[in-house]
Design a protein around this motif. Structure first.
Motif, PDB file in Angstrom:
ATOM      1  N   PRO A 172     -15.730  32.661  34.860  1.00 23.57           N
ATOM      2  CA  PRO A 172     -14.665  33.150  36.496  1.00 23.57           C
ATOM      3  C   PRO A 172     -13.834  34.371  35.739  1.00 23.57           C
ATOM      4  O   PRO A 172     -13.438  35.250  36.416  1.00 23.57           O
ATOM      5  N   THR A 173     -14.031  34.913  34.319  1.00 18.74           N
ATOM      6  CA  THR A 173     -13.167  36.384  33.958  1.00 18.74           C
ATOM      7  C   THR A 173     -14.531  37.261  34.610  1.00 18.74           C
ATOM      8  O   THR A 173     -14.102  38.311  35.253  1.00 18.74           O
ATOM      9  N   PHE A 174     -15.845  37.189  34.366  1.00 21.49           N
ATOM     10  CA  PHE A 174     -16.586  38.172  35.302  1.00 21.49           C
ATOM     11  C   PHE A 174     -16.718  38.636  35.865  1.00 21.49           C
ATOM     12  O   PHE A 174     -16.622  39.899  36.009  1.00 21.49           O
ATOM     13  N   LEU A 175     -16.941  37.275  37.097  1.00 18.29           N
ATOM     14  CA  LEU A 175     -16.737  37.594  38.202  1.00 18.29           C
ATOM     15  C   LEU A 175     -15.411  37.922  38.996  1.00 18.29           C
ATOM     16  O   LEU A 175     -15.565  39.117  39.715  1.00 18.29           O
ATOM     17  N   GLN A 176     -13.742  38.332  38.195  1.00 22.47           N
ATOM     18  CA  GLN A 176     -13.329  39.278  38.492  1.00 22.47           C
ATOM     19  C   GLN A 176     -13.022  39.777  38.430  1.00 22.47           C
ATOM     20  O   GLN A 176     -12.246  40.629  39.115  1.00 22.47           O
TER      21      GLN A 176
END
Length: 272
Positions: free
Chosen positions: A85-89
């Motif tokens: 999730p952090t990567f995609l954000q």
């Protein structure tokens, strides 16, 4: 001739921190300099997971700033140290395929290269390809026809008879069965284990690269015993894979962009 580079186990941390005693951003910069200077004729670079050490937003920002210097196209996927999730954000939802994972298909020079996201941070280091990913993989292999296929993912696909066998790709037998259904699988290339290993698993050829972080002595369980018996970890070498492939053969060279082999203190491997 298809030529591409695989880098793995980058382990970037926020500014002012170290990862197991190593300044990983400078190591990534050294790898990028090496690729730009030595392999500018490559078609692309795959970063095969563990981009960040603990999946922090600041780490992904530092990683992105460093790879902007790379002169080649790049494809990213995730490992067990990453946080999807952090990567995609940070990088954008378009980095995910229809599976919701950071999977890619690259059709180039008569080949199909498939990049798979095997990240499952909740699993304590082992890897996972979800059911949707396995179905997606089967469909992408079927589409490839008789073209040669090379697969890149973070986790190794079989036991190496070393202490880290408990963190391999789960359901690896099903993965191998799907992969072996294709008539021309050239290689499955992984990082994760911080060791250089090659072999076959259920007829599928594989190799692993030691990567950009520390390297692990490949001490067999028959000598070291099971975890937590310590094995030597070394500062280097920093290693990347150079993949060369044509209609007849695929060759993977493991090249050193750093050449240090100092044994690291065990206290660097005690997690807070």
């Amino acid at each position: 001739m298809l030529k591409f580079i695989v880098l793995a186990d980058i382990h970037i941390v926020p500014a002012g921190r170290l990862s197991n005693g190593l300044e990983t951003t400078s190591r990534l910069n050294a790898a990028i300099d090496f690729v730009n200077e030595t392999h500018a004729d490559a078609d692309f670079v795959v970063f095969a997971g563990d981009l960040a050490d603990r999946g922090e937003p600041e780490a992904y920002a530092r990683f992105e700033a460093a790879v902007e210097r790379l002169t080649l196209p790049r494809y990213l996927t995730l490992g067990n140290h990453d946080h999807r999730p952090t990567f995609l954000q940070h990088f954008g939802a378009d980095h995910a395929s229809e599976t919701g994972n950071v999977d890619h298909v690259i059709d180039i020079k008569g080949h199909r290269v498939i990049v798979l996201d095997s990240s499952d941070p909740a699993a304590g280091g082992s890897g996972l390809l979800e059911r949707t990913q396995l179905d997606w993989l089967q469909a992408r292999l079927d589409e490839a026809g008789d073209r040669p296929v090379i697969i890149v993912l973070h986790h190794n696909i079989t036991r190496f008879h070393t202490q880290n066998d408990f963190i391999i790709l789960r359901d690896c037998a099903e993965f191998a069965g799907i992969v072996a259904s294709h008539p021309d699988i050239r290689q499955v290339i992984s990082g994760h284990v911080h060791m250089t290993v090659a072999g076959t698993y259920k007829g599928v050829p594989f190799c692993t690269l030691a990567g950009c972080h520390y390297s692990i002595e490949p001490t067999l369980e028959s000598r070291s015993g099971p975890l937590p018996a310590p094995v030597a970890r070394r500062e280097g070498p920093g290693e990347l894979a150079v993949v060369l492939s044509d209609a007849d053969a695929t060759v993977v060279h493991m090249e050193k962009f750093l050449d240090r082999h100092v044994v690291m203190p065990q206290e660097h491997f005690v997690r807070a």
